[in-house]
Design a protein around this motif. Structure first.
Motif, PDB file in Angstrom:
ATOM      1  N   PHE A  30     -19.167  15.219  14.308  1.00 46.35           N
ATOM      2  CA  PHE A  30     -18.506  15.887  13.193  1.00 46.35           C
ATOM      3  C   PHE A  30     -17.046  16.179  13.504  1.00 46.35           C
ATOM      4  N   TRP A  31     -16.766  16.748  14.679  1.00 50.43           N
ATOM      5  CA  TRP A  31     -15.393  17.135  15.002  1.00 50.43           C
ATOM      6  C   TRP A  31     -14.501  15.926  15.207  1.00 50.43           C
ATOM      7  N   SER A  32     -15.049  14.862  15.758  1.00 46.95           N
ATOM      8  CA  SER A  32     -14.255  13.642  15.918  1.00 46.95           C
ATOM      9  C   SER A  32     -13.899  13.048  14.554  1.00 46.95           C
ATOM     10  N   ALA A  33     -14.866  13.027  13.654  1.00 46.52           N
ATOM     11  CA  ALA A  33     -14.609  12.517  12.305  1.00 46.52           C
ATOM     12  C   ALA A  33     -13.612  13.403  11.578  1.00 46.52           C
ATOM     13  N   LEU A  34     -13.713  14.709  11.788  1.00 47.30           N
ATOM     14  CA  LEU A  34     -12.783  15.645  11.151  1.00 47.30           C
ATOM     15  C   LEU A  34     -11.365  15.432  11.664  1.00 47.30           C
ATOM     16  N   LYS A  35     -11.207  15.307  12.977  1.00 41.43           N
ATOM     17  CA  LYS A  35      -9.875  15.086  13.550  1.00 41.43           C
ATOM     18  C   LYS A  35      -9.304  13.738  13.126  1.00 41.43           C
ATOM     19  N   PHE A  36     -10.147  12.706  13.115  1.00 40.47           N
ATOM     20  CA  PHE A  36      -9.672  11.385  12.723  1.00 40.47           C
ATOM     21  C   PHE A  36      -9.250  11.359  11.257  1.00 40.47           C
ATOM     22  N   SER A  37     -10.055  11.947  10.387  1.00 39.01           N
ATOM     23  CA  SER A  37      -9.694  11.962   8.965  1.00 39.01           C
ATOM     24  C   SER A  37      -8.450  12.811   8.729  1.00 39.01           C
ATOM     25  N   PHE A  38      -8.256  13.867   9.515  1.00 41.41           N
ATOM     26  CA  PHE A  38      -7.040  14.672   9.397  1.00 41.41           C
ATOM     27  C   PHE A  38      -5.816  13.858   9.786  1.00 41.41           C
ATOM     28  N   LEU A  39      -5.899  13.130  10.895  1.00 37.59           N
ATOM     29  CA  LEU A  39      -4.753  12.326  11.331  1.00 37.59           C
ATOM     30  C   LEU A  39      -4.437  11.209  10.346  1.00 37.59           C
ATOM     31  N   VAL A  40      -5.471  10.588   9.792  1.00 35.04           N
ATOM     32  CA  VAL A  40      -5.244   9.533   8.802  1.00 35.04           C
ATOM     33  C   VAL A  40      -4.617  10.129   7.542  1.00 35.04           C
ATOM     34  N   SER A  41      -5.094  11.288   7.126  1.00 39.28           N
ATOM     35  CA  SER A  41      -4.544  11.937   5.929  1.00 39.28           C
ATOM     36  C   SER A  41      -3.095  12.364   6.134  1.00 39.28           C
ATOM     37  N   ILE A  42      -2.784  12.882   7.313  1.00 41.97           N
ATOM     38  CA  ILE A  42      -1.394  13.261   7.612  1.00 41.97           C
ATOM     39  C   ILE A  42      -0.499  12.031   7.594  1.00 41.97           C
ATOM     40  N   SER A  43      -0.975  10.935   8.185  1.00 39.96           N
ATOM     41  CA  SER A  43      -0.179   9.696   8.199  1.00 39.96           C
ATOM     42  C   SER A  43       0.071   9.189   6.788  1.00 39.96           C
ATOM     43  N   LEU A  44      -0.961   9.191   5.974  1.00 42.27           N
ATOM     44  CA  LEU A  44      -0.793   8.741   4.588  1.00 42.27           C
ATOM     45  C   LEU A  44       0.108   9.686   3.800  1.00 42.27           C
ATOM     46  N   GLY A  45       0.060  10.978   4.099  1.00 42.75           N
ATOM     47  CA  GLY A  45       0.943  11.931   3.436  1.00 42.75           C
ATOM     48  C   GLY A  45       2.402  11.690   3.786  1.00 42.75           C
ATOM     49  N   ILE A  46       2.674  11.405   5.052  1.00 43.09           N
ATOM     50  CA  ILE A  46       4.050  11.110   5.460  1.00 43.09           C
ATOM     51  C   ILE A  46       4.538   9.835   4.788  1.00 43.09           C
ATOM     52  N   ILE A  47       3.665   8.836   4.738  1.00 45.65           N
ATOM     53  CA  ILE A  47       4.027   7.583   4.067  1.00 45.65           C
ATOM     54  C   ILE A  47       4.311   7.834   2.587  1.00 45.65           C
ATOM     55  N   LEU A  48       3.497   8.681   1.954  1.00 50.44           N
ATOM     56  CA  LEU A  48       3.691   8.994   0.537  1.00 50.44           C
ATOM     57  C   LEU A  48       5.040   9.657   0.290  1.00 50.44           C
ATOM     58  N   VAL A  49       5.393  10.631   1.117  1.00 45.70           N
ATOM     59  CA  VAL A  49       6.660  11.344   0.918  1.00 45.70           C
ATOM     60  C   VAL A  49       7.842  10.411   1.152  1.00 45.70           C
ATOM     61  N   VAL A  50       7.803   9.641   2.216  1.00 39.57           N
ATOM     62  CA  VAL A  50       8.912   8.736   2.519  1.00 39.57           C
ATOM     63  C   VAL A  50       9.050   7.665   1.438  1.00 39.57           C
ATOM     64  N   ALA A  51       7.928   7.106   0.998  1.00 46.68           N
ATOM     65  CA  ALA A  51       7.977   6.068  -0.042  1.00 46.68           C
ATOM     66  C   ALA A  51       8.494   6.636  -1.364  1.00 46.68           C
ATOM     67  N   THR A  52       8.102   7.844  -1.702  1.00 44.26           N
ATOM     68  CA  THR A  52       8.571   8.456  -2.947  1.00 44.26           C
ATOM     69  C   THR A  52      10.076   8.684  -2.913  1.00 44.26           C
ATOM     70  N   ILE A  53      10.559   9.206  -1.804  1.00 46.15           N
ATOM     71  CA  ILE A  53      12.005   9.433  -1.684  1.00 46.15           C
ATOM     72  C   ILE A  53      12.754   8.109  -1.702  1.00 46.15           C
ATOM     73  N   PHE A  54      12.214   7.110  -1.026  1.00 38.70           N
ATOM     74  CA  PHE A  54      12.853   5.792  -1.003  1.00 38.70           C
ATOM     75  C   PHE A  54      12.918   5.183  -2.403  1.00 38.70           C
ATOM     76  N   ILE A  55      11.836   5.278  -3.144  1.00 41.60           N
ATOM     77  CA  ILE A  55      11.826   4.730  -4.509  1.00 41.60           C
ATOM     78  C   ILE A  55      12.819   5.477  -5.390  1.00 41.60           C
ATOM     79  N   TRP A  56      12.900   6.816  -5.225  1.00 44.86           N
ATOM     80  CA  TRP A  56      13.860   7.569  -6.027  1.00 44.86           C
ATOM     81  C   TRP A  56      15.290   7.149  -5.690  1.00 44.86           C
ATOM     82  N   VAL A  57      15.591   6.954  -4.407  1.00 48.75           N
ATOM     83  CA  VAL A  57      16.942   6.547  -4.004  1.00 48.75           C
ATOM     84  C   VAL A  57      17.273   5.171  -4.569  1.00 48.75           C
ATOM     85  N   VAL A  58      16.310   4.262  -4.538  1.00 49.34           N
ATOM     86  CA  VAL A  58      16.551   2.922  -5.089  1.00 49.34           C
ATOM     87  C   VAL A  58      16.793   2.994  -6.594  1.00 49.34           C
TER      88      VAL A  58
END
Length: 135
Positions: A30-58
């Protein structure tokens, strides 16, 4: 005398023994799955923010917002409304950060729930059988 190439050719004609290993996945921590899903979610969140800002700048640098402003002024015949003021970079970035935080919380919870559901379903199905071969 035989050459090295002939010796190598004779060696390659022997069938290579392939080993097969079958493993059954019967428990997801359970804890391994929780930590892994947290890291994947954080990575996708960073990608979302950077991509949104990049699209707005373009969009801002290609003057798409000013084109939309002129079209809206022609349609509405109202000079007070401006898309570029309504959709500014701080507003877009803040919205993207809020969505990324919500996705992080929901993604982490879904990863934990998925591990619990898998662990409960193993009791009925026996687990996931995975086969590996050595080639």
């Amino acid at each position: 005398m035989s050459s090295v190439a002939e010796k190598l050719q004779r060696k390659s004609q022997k069938p290579a023994a392939t080993k097969q290993v079958r493993l059954k996945l019967v428990y997801v921590d359970f804890w391994s799955a929780l930590k892994f899903s947290f890291l994947v979610s954080i990575s996708l969140g960073i990608i979302l923010v950077v991509a949104t800002i990049f699209i707005w700048v373009v969009l801002a640098s290609t003057s798409v917002f000013s084109s939309i402003d002129s079209i809206m002024q022609q349609i509405l015949s109202d000079n007070t409304y401006s898309v570029s003021q309504s959709v500014s970079l701080p507003q877009v970035a803040l919205f993207a950060i809020v969505v990324a935080l919500l996705n992080t919380v929901i993604g982490t919870a879904l990863g934990a729930i998925a591990s619990l559901l898998y662990n409960f379903s193993v009791k009925l199905t026996g687990g996931l059988l995975v086969g590996f071969t050595n080639q």
